[in-house]
Design a protein around this motif. Structure first.
Motif, short mmCIF file in Angstrom:
data_model
loop_
_atom_site.label_atom_id
_atom_site.label_comp_id
_atom_site.label_asym_id
_atom_site.label_seq_id
_atom_site.Cartn_x
_atom_site.Cartn_y
_atom_site.Cartn_z
N ILE A 1 9.90 -3.11 1.43
CA ILE A 1 8.54 -2.99 0.97
C ILE A 1 8.37 -2.19 -0.30
O ILE A 1 8.92 -1.26 -0.52
CB ILE A 1 7.91 -2.08 2.14
CG1 ILE A 1 7.87 -2.82 3.30
CG2 ILE A 1 6.65 -1.54 1.64
CD1 ILE A 1 7.52 -1.97 4.52
N ALA A 2 8.13 -3.10 -1.23
CA ALA A 2 8.18 -2.73 -2.63
C ALA A 2 7.05 -1.77 -3.13
O ALA A 2 7.11 -0.95 -3.92
CB ALA A 2 7.98 -4.00 -3.58
N GLY A 3 5.85 -1.94 -2.21
CA GLY A 3 4.70 -1.20 -2.57
C GLY A 3 3.41 -1.79 -1.99
O GLY A 3 3.48 -2.82 -1.93
N LYS A 4 2.62 -0.93 -1.64
CA LYS A 4 1.26 -1.07 -1.12
C LYS A 4 0.50 -2.39 -1.95
O LYS A 4 0.17 -3.37 -1.12
CB LYS A 4 0.34 -0.06 -0.92
CG LYS A 4 0.18 0.15 0.67
CD LYS A 4 -0.75 1.44 0.57
CE LYS A 4 -1.10 1.97 1.78
NZ LYS A 4 -1.07 1.05 2.90
N GLY B 1 3.59 8.20 0.11
CA GLY B 1 4.76 8.03 -0.33
C GLY B 1 5.86 8.15 0.85
O GLY B 1 5.53 7.56 1.82
N ARG B 2 6.97 8.77 0.65
CA ARG B 2 8.10 8.83 1.54
C ARG B 2 7.38 9.40 2.72
O ARG B 2 7.94 9.31 3.93
CB ARG B 2 9.20 9.42 0.97
CG ARG B 2 10.31 9.88 1.83
CD ARG B 2 10.73 8.56 2.55
NE ARG B 2 11.34 7.40 1.70
CZ ARG B 2 12.00 6.52 2.13
NH1 ARG B 2 12.14 6.22 3.53
NH2 ARG B 2 12.62 5.67 1.25
N ALA C 1 5.78 9.87 8.35
CA ALA C 1 4.83 9.96 9.49
C ALA C 1 4.64 8.73 10.49
O ALA C 1 4.38 9.01 11.72
CB ALA C 1 3.30 10.36 8.64
N PHE C 2 4.58 7.68 9.87
CA PHE C 2 4.24 6.47 10.50
C PHE C 2 5.53 6.27 11.61
O PHE C 2 5.52 5.98 12.59
CB PHE C 2 4.09 5.42 9.68
CG PHE C 2 2.84 4.87 9.36
CD1 PHE C 2 1.94 4.90 10.03
CD2 PHE C 2 2.33 5.08 8.16
CE1 PHE C 2 0.43 4.48 9.86
CE2 PHE C 2 1.04 4.65 7.44
CZ PHE C 2 0.04 4.38 8.63
N MET D 1 0.81 -1.33 7.91
CA MET D 1 -0.13 -0.64 7.10
C MET D 1 0.21 -0.59 5.58
O MET D 1 -0.60 -0.59 4.69
CB MET D 1 0.06 0.84 7.72
CG MET D 1 -0.27 1.06 9.09
SD MET D 1 -1.96 0.59 9.34
CE MET D 1 -2.85 1.73 8.50
N SER D 2 1.37 -1.02 5.17
CA SER D 2 1.76 -1.19 3.71
C SER D 2 1.54 -2.60 3.26
O SER D 2 1.53 -2.73 2.10
CB SER D 2 3.43 -0.80 3.45
OG SER D 2 3.94 -1.96 3.99
#
Length: 537
Positions: A526-529, A125-126, A131-132, A397-398
């Protein structure tokens, strides 16, 4: 604090990976003198450091899946430390090339994909976005701090101490690596050796051909092959062009090989269908262009400051300091902006600022340096690079599922280091090639005697080397020229250096403008992976 201990350890390794290039760049003139080598040889060492990583990064990512990501991270850190140790004690450029360009590069191909994959494994998540962004900010900080660290250590101690410090840092990283979780099961897969050879050989041939273009020419040979150092010029075409064409053919065969492996049910080195994911394709392309500009900038600026203006390593680091400050600052600002702006808006803003900064830097190139313009250009360049660094890791990555994070981490490493290799090779070759052409034209148009022209032509038959402008007068006198002719040649050489630097900065502008095309696929949000992984063009 325990929550962030993993990203701290990974960030320390990332800092060392990125630090090397900028430290060596700012120490170019000192290392050239210390190892009795040339700027062209250092350009080759810098290029092959990143090229080793680019050509073997996919293998490193795959080995991380086979061995386990944490184990690959630890093994790579140990190899990297060994390379740093060899570099620190290298008595000549050949051993430096082995330790730095080859062994350190091979260690990095295990470490860099593992860093990206382990961040994805340890955070959700956040926290993962943070971290990235932290890893991106640390990369920016390493780019920024490298000139200051390298300048200070090189001026007051020795450039070798930087590599000794890297050994110590990597030893600490290995010692604390046990706190990193590695939940992803190891894969029992057979690595296709032919795929490794095709990808590595293709990339090496393209970049090596580009690197040699400064003496071989791009299509038409600049000189006879024997004079230029090229063994042949097949059908009258420069070996540069042939090598780049052959490299492209090998990369095409690599792609076909990956498709064949998938068709027969064997695991490929790279699932090339990932490039059909628009978000990933755009993110990697912008990342490569960003690193090409960064590498070109960090090769050209120290050459200008040291070889033309005569500054030492520390003074060079201080001149680059505005970029250092803004890069760190706007890596943090970019992370904060992601709460209110989408990644495409932040990336596009950074790209436009980068174009503007390159124009200011081009304008600042004068014999006495327009310091205000130069500082502003460097600050804006850092601003742009910081904004880009804050977004691209998470964009890439996402775009895929968690189980594919290691492979995408490897792809990021490929594009980062391929961009750096191409940036150093391309901009460096443009710089040196333009210097040779400009100097030859300047001598031909001058009023020096025919005897002096003959001496100059004989001395530069294999190309013009980049040397400190202040030494040209003395070198010309040692070659037997009169005081007046020596002074004339020194003036011509300095003006040629400035002209070649302007051509190099123009090359950076072209790359920066071109990268705007690549950013069309960066998502507005970025809506989601999962959703983004399905976003196909």
């Amino acid at each position: 604090m325990k929550k962030w201990s993993v990203v701290i350890i990974l960030a320390c390794a990332q800092f060392v990976m990125v630090l090397d290039g900028t430290v060596m760049n700012v120490s170019i003139s000192t290392v050239v003198a210390d190892l009795d080598t040339t700027v062209a040889a250092m350009q080759a060492a810098i290029t092959f450091y990143t090229l080793t990583m680019a050509s073997m990064m996919l293998l490193g990512a795959k080995l991380g899946d086979v061995w386990g990501r944490r184990r690959a991270f630890v093994i790579g850190s140990c190899i990297y430390a060994l390379g740093s140790l060899i570099t620190a004690f290298s008595p000549n450029v050949q051993l430096l090339f082995l330790g730095w360009s080859i062994i350190e590069g091979l260690g990095a191909v295990l470490v860099i994909p593992a860093i990206a994959a382990l961040v994805a494994d340890n955070y959700q998540g956040r926290a993962r976005i943070t971290a990235f962004a932290t890893i991106g900010a640390v990369s920016g900080a390493a780019v920024a701090a490298g000139p200051l660290i390298g300048g200070f250590v090189t001026t007051y101690f020795s450039w070798r101490y930087v590599f000794v410090a890297e050994v110590v840092i990597m030893a600490v990283v290995v010692l604390f690596a046990r706190v990193i979780n590695d939940p992803t099961p190891r894969q029992s897969v057979r690595i296709d050796v032919l795929s490794v050879l095709l990808s590595a050989a293709g990339l090496v041939l393209i970049v090596f051909g580009m690197l040699q273009s400064k003496t071989w020419g791009w299509v038409i040979p600049l000189q006879s092959p024997e004079v230029a150092g090229a063994p042949i010029a097949p059908l009258g075409i420069s070996l540069t062009a042939w090598l780049m064409v052959l490299g492209a053919v090998l990369l095409y065969l690599f792609v076909r090989r990956q498709q064949h492996l998938v068709a027969i049910g064997r695991p490929p080195l790279l699932r090339v269908e990932k490039f059909s994911i628009r978000q990933l394709r755009s993110g990697l392309s912008v990342l490569g262009a960003q690193y090409a500009v960064t590498a070109g900038l960090f090769f050209m600026v120290p050459v200008y400051l040291q070889m033309t203006l005569g500054l030492d390593a520390l003074q060079t680091g201080i001149k680059i300091f505005p970029l250092s400050i803004s890069l760190i600052l706007f890596s943090i600002v970019g992370t904060g902006l992601s709460r209110v702006w989408g990644p495409r808006r932040i990336v596009r803003t950074g790209q436009l600022i980068l174009v503007g900064s390159a124009f200011l830097l081009l304008w600042s190139v004068t014999p006495d340096l327009r310091s205000g313009l130069f500082a502003t250009g460097m600050f804006l360049a850092g601003t742009a690079l910081g904004l880009l660094a804050s977004q691209l890791g998470n964009v890439n990555m996402s775009s895929v599922s968690e189980k594919e994070s290691s492979e995408v981490g490897g792809l990021q490493g490929v594009f980062q280091n391929l961009g750096s290799s191409l940036g150093t090779a391309l901009i460096g070759s443009i710089l040196i090639g333009a210097l040779s052409t400009s100097f030859a034209t300047g001598v031909a148009d001058s009023d020096v005697s025919p005897e002096a022209r003959s001496i100059v032509n004989e001395a530069t038959v294999g190309g013009v080397e980049i040397v400190p402008a202040a030494t040209v007068d003395e070198l010309a006198r040692e070659a037997g020229l009169s005081a007046e002719e020596s002074a004339t040649l020194a003036d011509i050489y300095q003006e040629s250096q400035l002209g070649s630097l302007r051509v190099g900065f123009f090359g950076l502008i072209v790359i920066a403008v071109g990268s705007l095309v690549f950013s069309r696929g960066i998502p507005i949000e970025i809506a989601g992976k999962k959703q983004n992984a399905d976003a196909k063009k």
